[in-house]
Design an enzyme around this catalytic site. Structure first.
Site: not given
Length: 207
Positions: A78-80
């Site tokens: 995941a990347d935010t």
């Protein structure tokens, strides 16, 4: 692949691990991906989050393929990204960066995007992008100095952690709260379950 299905979390984030644990899912291994998270020139927030989540998944997949115990695992990455308009805010490492982020967010709406990428044991890739809208109260200089002094912002997208002190800055949040923490839980668990991962195996005696 034979035996129990395994899950590798392509992150060293305690927040992402804690969220999965909250859903009764305990990854078999944490394999943070060494990926340059600098946005490309002119890159939009959505595109940046999608690209980095896929890059993290791919990097971890390569590492896992060399590990006899983990080869053939599910890989979740995941990347935010936090953005004001088209402007991507940094993952603050310095106090000055955090202060600048907070001044920009003060009294304004911003958006938090988290891209989730799942690689299955068969090598298929499934990806989702989740958006949450957040509005901060107007922050005083005392608020900003006090929060920067807490150190809570270090390494956080946009220079804040909503699950901590900064939660008191939030006037309004529309969408997934866990997305702002760093991993949209409903979408992540749905991706895993949809691809055959036993999402309920850890529910027994969870309480």
């Amino acid at each position: 692949m034979t035996g129990r299905l395994k899950l590798v979390l392509a992150s060293g984030s305690p927040r992402r691990l804690s969220l999965l644990n909250q859903a009764g899912i305990d990854p078999d291994a944490l394999r943070p991906a060494d990926v340059d998270e600098t946005p490309e020139r002119g890159e939009l927030p959505r595109a940046c989050a999608n690209r980095l989540a896929r890059a993290k998944a791919d990097a971890t997949l390569k590492a896992v393929q060399l590990d006899d115990d983990l080869r053939g695992s599910f890989i979740l990455a995941a990347d935010t990204v936090v953005a004001v308009g088209r402007r991507i805010l940094p993952k603050a490492d310095l106090a000055d960066e955090a202060s600048q982020c907070l001044r920009l967010l003060s009294g304004r709406n911003h958006r938090v995007y988290t891209a989730v990428c799942l690689v299955t044991p068969k090598g298929n890739c499934r990806q989702r992008l989740i958006e949450t809208r957040v509005r901060f109260k107007r922050l005083t200089e005392e608020d900003i100095r006090g929060y920067v002094g807490s150190g809570e912002w270090r390494g956080k997208a946009g220079g804040y952690a909503v699950q901590g002190i900064a939660g008191s800055f939030v006037v309004k949040l529309v969408g997934s709260y866990t997305n702002v923490v760093g991993l949209p839980l409903y979408e992540s668990v749905s991706l895993l379950g949809g691809e055959g991962f036993p999402i309920r195996s850890g529910w027994l005696n969870a309480g």
